[in-house]
Enzyme design. Structure first.
Site, mmCIF file in Angstrom:
data_model
loop_
_atom_site.group_PDB
_atom_site.id
_atom_site.type_symbol
_atom_site.label_atom_id
_atom_site.label_comp_id
_atom_site.label_asym_id
_atom_site.label_seq_id
_atom_site.Cartn_x
_atom_site.Cartn_y
_atom_site.Cartn_z
ATOM 1 N N ASN A 193 29.232 8.866 -37.471
ATOM 2 C CA ASN A 193 30.649 9.194 -37.322
ATOM 3 C C ASN A 193 31.451 7.912 -37.558
ATOM 4 O O ASN A 193 30.887 6.825 -37.710
ATOM 5 C CB ASN A 193 30.944 9.834 -35.965
ATOM 6 C CG ASN A 193 30.616 8.931 -34.790
ATOM 7 O OD1 ASN A 193 30.846 7.725 -34.826
ATOM 8 N ND2 ASN A 193 30.066 9.510 -33.723
ATOM 9 N N LEU A 194 32.763 8.038 -37.590
ATOM 10 C CA LEU A 194 33.596 6.886 -37.958
ATOM 11 C C LEU A 194 33.424 5.724 -36.978
ATOM 12 O O LEU A 194 33.371 4.558 -37.388
ATOM 13 C CB LEU A 194 35.063 7.304 -38.037
ATOM 14 C CG LEU A 194 36.043 6.220 -38.514
ATOM 15 C CD1 LEU A 194 35.679 5.729 -39.911
ATOM 16 C CD2 LEU A 194 37.479 6.751 -38.488
ATOM 17 N N ASP A 233 25.149 17.204 -34.374
ATOM 18 C CA ASP A 233 23.878 17.909 -34.538
ATOM 19 C C ASP A 233 24.030 19.069 -35.510
ATOM 20 O O ASP A 233 23.158 19.331 -36.341
ATOM 21 C CB ASP A 233 23.381 18.441 -33.188
ATOM 22 C CG ASP A 233 23.146 17.339 -32.172
ATOM 23 O OD1 ASP A 233 22.855 16.204 -32.590
ATOM 24 O OD2 ASP A 233 23.250 17.614 -30.960
#
Length: 478
Positions: free
Chosen positions: A195-196, A264
């Site tokens: 993620n970022l 997920d």
């Protein structure tokens, strides 16, 4: 991007990583404890769900693919609960049991859809012999279409470099959901999906998309990655591949209730689509759509083929048309805030005819917005026989969505839309034919919510069955 769902049943995916059990305690809060300034939760329900790498495996199985899971557990009640829950959703578990360690468990206490506290029961699995894990991976590689490594830094992927090497030698693409700041551990992987925040922890703060592209490209070169997918929350996702233009995907989430397990879902759907034969771009598109569905649910969740089908053909930017159930619930909430009356009906709507159009127009006149819930292909076969439907679900939904009278269209897998009706709770439930209101699926739930139920007449002599008979007769068949 125009895309149709692949046949997920052809796909086989192996998931390796940190498995855990997510426990949820639910209840109302009506007072503050006299012992400390904290709310008192009167627990009235308890739920257990597989989490971490186990949630990835569940997301794969929920699409109908062959899902196999390798991970570390203790020898305890949590491990037994985890195995039972996973086997119940067709995940094949191949756990390494470690008697000296407890199964990782996360307990969340929630009230009124808000998480109040999380309690972690874990010691991690650092120092555990890696050979049993590697043996299971080696044994499982033949015949699978993708390997997912789900890293929560709990010890299951202590030898991740060896795992990647085994898979690449076998010609199996390796997708990694990373953890921590040492991405050199994932050298040679096919795809990383940080993620970022995780990405910026490694490459530094990015002030623009250009920064993400530049630093992501350097990261791929540094660690011999075939691709990098940066998930960016409300800004969607960015896929980077050496020698190709960046592929940006806007978010499809309409309203976010819980981001637990969203990563997920992304890697699970992405790996399954890739294993089923989709390109990497197509697989990322499907994963992005799935993420938009799952964040509209509470807790670690999965996405079904039906929800994914609805999501990829939705028009969320307009607020109308074919959409997922989660998106529809958001739009219905907005409609009620505008003071609009919501009407809902359902049916197969196989070969749309004048009787259908007249019925739907009359239903729409009873309120301000009309929802049409449509039986899936499997549901239609169970109700109408193996020769039906003539038109597949997507075609039926797209035609209905084009009608002036229809505002929203969703599909459902069950024989009746009772569950969907109970979730949406329209102001008025309408059904065509000679039903008694009390016999209509969902009527009890609508009445209990203060809504109404009404039966409308169909036009005599017009039916899909009669149209099919006429076509067969006209073709000279008996």
């Amino acid at each position: 991007m125009k895309i149709t769902l692949p046949d997920f049943t052809r796909a086989g995916v192996l998931v390796v990583g940190d498995v855990m059990l997510d426990r949820y305690w639910y209840g109302p809060t009506n007072r503050i404890s006299p012992e400390a300034p904290v709310p008192v939760v009167k627990v009235d329900s308890v739920e257990e769900r597989p989490g971490g790498a186990a949630n990835v495996a569940m997301n794969i199985a929920s699409l109908g693919a062959k899902s196999r899971l390798v991970g570390l557990t203790g020898v305890d009640d949590a491990a037994r609960a985890l195995s039972a829950a996973l086997s119940g959703v067709n995940v094949q578990c191949d756990f390494v049991s470690v008697a000296t360690h407890p199964t990782i468990t996360k307990l969340r206490v929630l009230s009124r859809n808000q998480q109040l506290i999380r309690l972690d029961f874990e010691e991690g699995f650092d120092g555990v012999d890696p050979e049993p894990m590697l043996e299971r991976i080696q044994r499982s590689l033949p015949g699978i279409g993708a390997l997912v490594l789900s890293d929560y830094a709990k010890g299951a992927l202590a030898t991740v470099e060896t795992m990647i090497a085994l898979a690449r030698k076998a010609g199996v693409p390796v997708l990694v959901d990373p953890k921590g700041t040492d991405f050199s551990r994932y050298h040679g992987a096919t795809l990383l999906t940080p993620n970022l925040s995780e990405f910026e922890a490694v490459v530094g703060k990015c002030k623009s998309e250009a920064d993400i592209v530049e630093r992501g490209t350097a990261l791929m070169q540094q660690h011999a990655l075939s691709a990098l997918l940066v998930t960016r929350s409300e800004h969607g996702m960015t896929l980077l591949q050496p020698g190709k233009a960046p592929f940006h995907m806007p978010t499809q989430a309409q309203e976010v209730f819980d981001v637990t397990g969203a990563g997920d879902t992304v890697i699970g759907v992405l790996a399954t689509a890739l294993a089923a034969g989709n390109t990497l771009e197509e697989s990322c598109f499907l994963a992005n759509a799935a993420a938009g569905v799952v964040v509209g649910k509470l807790g670690t969740s999965t996405v079904s083929p039906m929800e994914l089908e609805n999501a990829i053909h939705a028009r969320p930017e307009s607020g109308f048309g074919v959409m997922s159930e989660a998106q529809l619930i958001v739009e219905v909430k907005k409609a009620r805030q505008r003071g609009e009356k919501v009407v809902m009906t359902n049916g197969v709507f196989d070969i749309l005819h004048a009787g259908h159009v007249s019925y739907l127009a009359n239903a729409r006149k009873l309120g301000d917005r009309l929802i049409v819930a449509v039986n899936s292909d499997a549901s239609t076969r169970r109700l109408k026989g193996e020769t039906r439907p003539v038109n597949p679900l997507l075609n039926r939904m797209m035609v209905l969505g084009a009608l002036e009278a229809v505002d929203w269209v969703i599909g459902f897998e069950e024989d009746t839309p009772q569950r969907a009706i109970a979730e949406i709770l329209p102001d008025l439930l309408v059904k065509g034919g000679d039903y008694k209101p009390e016999d209509i699926a969902g009527s009890k739930e609508v009445w209990a919510n203060g809504g109404d139920v009404q039966v409308l007449n169909f036009e005599d002599g017009i039916s899909t069955s009669n149209i099919i008979k006429t076509i067969i007769s006209g073709s000279g068949k008996n």
